[in-house]
Design a protein around this motif. Structure first.
Motif, mmCIF file in Angstrom:
data_model
loop_
_atom_site.group_PDB
_atom_site.id
_atom_site.type_symbol
_atom_site.label_atom_id
_atom_site.label_comp_id
_atom_site.label_asym_id
_atom_site.label_seq_id
_atom_site.Cartn_x
_atom_site.Cartn_y
_atom_site.Cartn_z
ATOM 1 N N GLN A 98 -11.914 -4.129 -6.244
ATOM 2 C CA GLN A 98 -11.604 -3.730 -4.872
ATOM 3 C C GLN A 98 -10.163 -4.110 -4.546
ATOM 4 N N LEU A 156 -14.745 -0.014 -6.750
ATOM 5 C CA LEU A 156 -14.467 1.052 -7.714
ATOM 6 C C LEU A 156 -14.472 0.487 -9.133
ATOM 7 N N LYS A 160 -8.064 2.594 -1.210
ATOM 8 C CA LYS A 160 -8.900 2.762 -0.018
ATOM 9 C C LYS A 160 -9.768 1.547 0.295
ATOM 10 N N LYS A 161 -9.590 0.459 -0.471
ATOM 11 C CA LYS A 161 -10.288 -0.814 -0.220
ATOM 12 C C LYS A 161 -11.802 -0.683 -0.345
ATOM 13 N N ARG A 162 -12.218 0.124 -1.323
ATOM 14 C CA ARG A 162 -13.632 0.271 -1.624
ATOM 15 C C ARG A 162 -13.908 -0.230 -3.039
ATOM 16 N N ASP A 201 -3.114 6.397 -7.608
ATOM 17 C CA ASP A 201 -4.091 7.268 -6.958
ATOM 18 C C ASP A 201 -4.578 6.664 -5.649
ATOM 19 N N GLU A 202 -4.562 7.479 -4.589
ATOM 20 C CA GLU A 202 -4.895 6.969 -3.264
ATOM 21 C C GLU A 202 -6.319 6.431 -3.174
ATOM 22 N N HIS A 203 -7.243 6.934 -4.034
ATOM 23 C CA HIS A 203 -8.616 6.426 -3.936
ATOM 24 C C HIS A 203 -8.699 4.972 -4.378
ATOM 25 N N ILE A 204 -7.742 4.510 -5.221
ATOM 26 C CA ILE A 204 -7.700 3.101 -5.627
ATOM 27 C C ILE A 204 -7.337 2.214 -4.447
ATOM 28 N N THR A 215 0.837 -1.202 0.000
ATOM 29 C CA THR A 215 0.000 0.000 0.000
ATOM 30 C C THR A 215 0.871 1.251 0.000
ATOM 31 N N ASP A 223 -18.219 -0.758 -10.305
ATOM 32 C CA ASP A 223 -17.835 -1.095 -8.927
ATOM 33 C C ASP A 223 -17.326 -2.531 -8.809
#
Length: 335
Positions: A52, A40, A36-38, A31-34, A22, A49
């Motif tokens: 993950q 996408l 974040k374990k959500r 990109d940090e949003h990738i 990480t 979506d």
């Protein structure tokens, strides 16, 4: 480097990177949003979506409900549009440093600055002609053409840069270079690919082949104008070999990860994908060639029916440029 030595190198990097992916991916501008374990959109195949990032086993793990699971190296390749060798070197650089200091690395140049740099380098170069360094290089590989594509140019003395321990790029040499213009869907230049040359051969430099800036994301080196039929390859040399063998127009994606993302005109009705045989490594060549074929077939609801075929060399560790060379420049049965 021998296969055993290379495998040991990869194993050592994986061992040192375990549990740190990480931070490593973040430091390499993923990109940090990738991370974040959500749920996408998948960086590899899109969607909304289906993807993950989990890092479940400490290997930068992710799962996509469409293209399947993967790890840190595959994710890094997809996001930055680089090949495995480049990704390996990037991770090696990271794990050889104390991770908390990674933010001190110089930021990437702005997009506008890189665009101006690419234009300046391109304008310094000249069309490829018989007898110049690029012609000698391609001719030595059995890939001479009577007239070279306009997207290729010869730069007589291009600066070769390497990053020091602080992450700052420093010029260490100058080489002749083959430049390739990488074009996006609108036909405009996105960036350049550079192959550094010396005495008619690829220069003995650590990164003799480099994309000027990351993030090519489906752009291609359009070696020949697309018609209703188009062939696709990873490398530029492979693309020229396919053209010589088949007469087909070819676009080169430059690496396996980007090959899967290539944008193609809707007017193309027959697509021939010439993948590399990476059976002696991670099967990336095969995997991404078939992933592209799968994507194109799924897109038929929008584009209408297309004929899509995948061709692979029989021998592990080879591409179609190798096949062309071993056959002495005679067209193999790859149509």
């Amino acid at each position: 480097m021998q296969n055993a030595e290379y495998a040991a190198r990869v194993d050592d990097v994986k061992r040192r990177a375990h549990g740190r992916w990480t931070e490593i991916l973040g430091s390499l501008q993923v990109d940090e949003h990738i991370l974040k374990k959500r749920n996408l959109p998948c960086p590899l195949c899109g969607g909304t979506d289906r993807f993950q990032y989990t890092d479940k086993f400490g290997e930068g793990n992710y799962h996509c409900r469409s293209c399947g699971p993967g790890g840190g190296f595959k994710l890094l390749q997809a996001v930055k549009g680089i090949d495995f060798g480049t990704a390996l070197r990037e991770v090696e650089r990271c794990v050889g440093m104390v991770l908390p200091t990674l933010k001190a690395v110089s930021p990437e140049p702005s997009a506008e600055r890189m665009k101006k740099l690419a234009k300046r380098i391109w304008d310094e170069a000249v069309p490829v002609t018989a007898g110049d360094e690029v012609d000698r290089y391609l001719r030595g590989r059995g890939l001479a053409l009577p007239t070279y594509p306009k997207v290729l140019r010869f730069h007589p003395a291009l600066g070769y840069f390497e990053k020091d321990g602080a992450g700052k790029s420093r010029k260490v040499a100058e080489y002749g270079a083959m430049l390739a213009c990488i074009q996006g869907p609108d036909g405009h230049a996105v960036t350049l690919h550079r192959t550094y040359l010396k005495d008619g051969q690829k220069a003995m430099a650590r990164d003799a082949k480099k994309v000027l800036s990351a993030g090519i994301n489906g752009a291609a080196v359009r070696l020949f104008e697309a018609i209703d039929e188009l062939a696709l390859s990873e490398g530029i040399e492979t693309g020229i070999a396919v053209h010589l063998a088949t007469g087909k127009p070819v676009w080169a994606g430059l690496n396996a990860g980007n090959l899967e993302k290539l944008w193609l005109p809707d007017s193309v009705r027959r697509i021939c994908i010439y993948g590399d045989n990476d059976a002696n490594a991670d099967f990336d060549g095969q995997a991404f060639a078939f992933a592209l074929a799968r994507r194109l077939k799924k897109e038929e609801r929008r584009t209408g029916p297309r004929q899509v075929q995948v061709f692979l060399p029989k021998q592990a560790g080879t591409d179609w440029a190798d096949v062309w060379r071993t056959r002495g420049g005679h067209p193999p049965n790859v149509a």
